[in-house]
Design a protein around this motif. Structure first.
Motif, PDB file in Angstrom:
ATOM      1  N   LEU A  18       0.714  -1.255  -0.116  1.00  0.00           N
ATOM      2  CA  LEU A  18       0.148   0.090   0.198  1.00  0.00           C
ATOM      3  C   LEU A  18       1.129   1.268  -0.016  1.00  0.00           C
ATOM      4  N   GLU A  19       1.996   1.501   0.855  1.00  0.00           N
ATOM      5  CA  GLU A  19       2.969   2.340   0.715  1.00  0.00           C
ATOM      6  C   GLU A  19       3.485   2.642  -0.565  1.00  0.00           C
ATOM      7  N   LYS A  20       3.745   1.555  -1.258  1.00  0.00           N
ATOM      8  CA  LYS A  20       4.524   1.605  -2.293  1.00  0.00           C
ATOM      9  C   LYS A  20       3.525   2.436  -3.483  1.00  0.00           C
ATOM     10  N   GLU A  21       2.177   2.080  -3.570  1.00  0.00           N
ATOM     11  CA  GLU A  21       1.179   2.473  -4.442  1.00  0.00           C
ATOM     12  C   GLU A  21       0.995   3.795  -4.090  1.00  0.00           C
ATOM     13  N   GLY A  45       4.247  15.299  -0.612  1.00  0.00           N
ATOM     14  CA  GLY A  45       3.077  15.276  -0.100  1.00  0.00           C
ATOM     15  C   GLY A  45       2.844  14.092   1.283  1.00  0.00           C
ATOM     16  N   PHE A  46       1.727  14.191   1.895  1.00  0.00           N
ATOM     17  CA  PHE A  46       1.868  13.051   2.800  1.00  0.00           C
ATOM     18  C   PHE A  46       0.057  12.563   2.810  1.00  0.00           C
ATOM     19  N   VAL A  47      -0.076  11.358   3.246  1.00  0.00           N
ATOM     20  CA  VAL A  47      -1.208  10.797   3.253  1.00  0.00           C
ATOM     21  C   VAL A  47      -1.431   9.986   4.396  1.00  0.00           C
ATOM     22  N   VAL A  48      -2.914  10.207   5.089  1.00  0.00           N
ATOM     23  CA  VAL A  48      -3.302   9.486   6.333  1.00  0.00           C
ATOM     24  C   VAL A  48      -4.463   8.697   5.946  1.00  0.00           C
ATOM     25  N   GLY A  55     -12.897   3.968  11.900  1.00  0.00           N
ATOM     26  CA  GLY A  55     -12.108   5.090  12.186  1.00  0.00           C
ATOM     27  C   GLY A  55     -10.414   5.162  12.513  1.00  0.00           C
ATOM     28  N   GLU A  56     -10.016   3.729  12.105  1.00  0.00           N
ATOM     29  CA  GLU A  56      -8.741   3.315  12.658  1.00  0.00           C
ATOM     30  C   GLU A  56      -7.862   3.686  11.458  1.00  0.00           C
ATOM     31  N   VAL A  57      -6.738   4.137  11.902  1.00  0.00           N
ATOM     32  CA  VAL A  57      -5.667   4.774  10.813  1.00  0.00           C
ATOM     33  C   VAL A  57      -5.124   3.403  10.480  1.00  0.00           C
TER      34      VAL A  57
END
Length: 58
Positions: A18-21, A45-48, A55-57
């Motif tokens: 997921l991080e790579k995509e 940029g950044f993504v959360v 509602g979990e990260v």
């Protein structure tokens, strides 16, 4: 930095695929913005990501 305390642990899980995509998506958008003469502050940029129902990260 200070020493951790018992019972106050944080568990981090990395979803590498997921991080790579997401990194590819951000890189594409940054290049596209720079190609259109976008602002000089356009560097990244950044993504959360959150699991919407809980509602979990992610």
């Amino acid at each position: 930095m200070c020493e951790g305390k018992g019972g106050k642990d944080v568990v981090v899980r990395i979803e590498i695929d997921l991080e790579k995509e997401v990194e590819k998506m951000i890189e594409k958008k940054v290049k596209c913005g720079k190609g259109r003469g976008s602002r000089e502050l356009l560097e990244g940029g950044f993504v959360v990501m959150m699991e919407a129902r809980k509602g979990e990260v992610v």
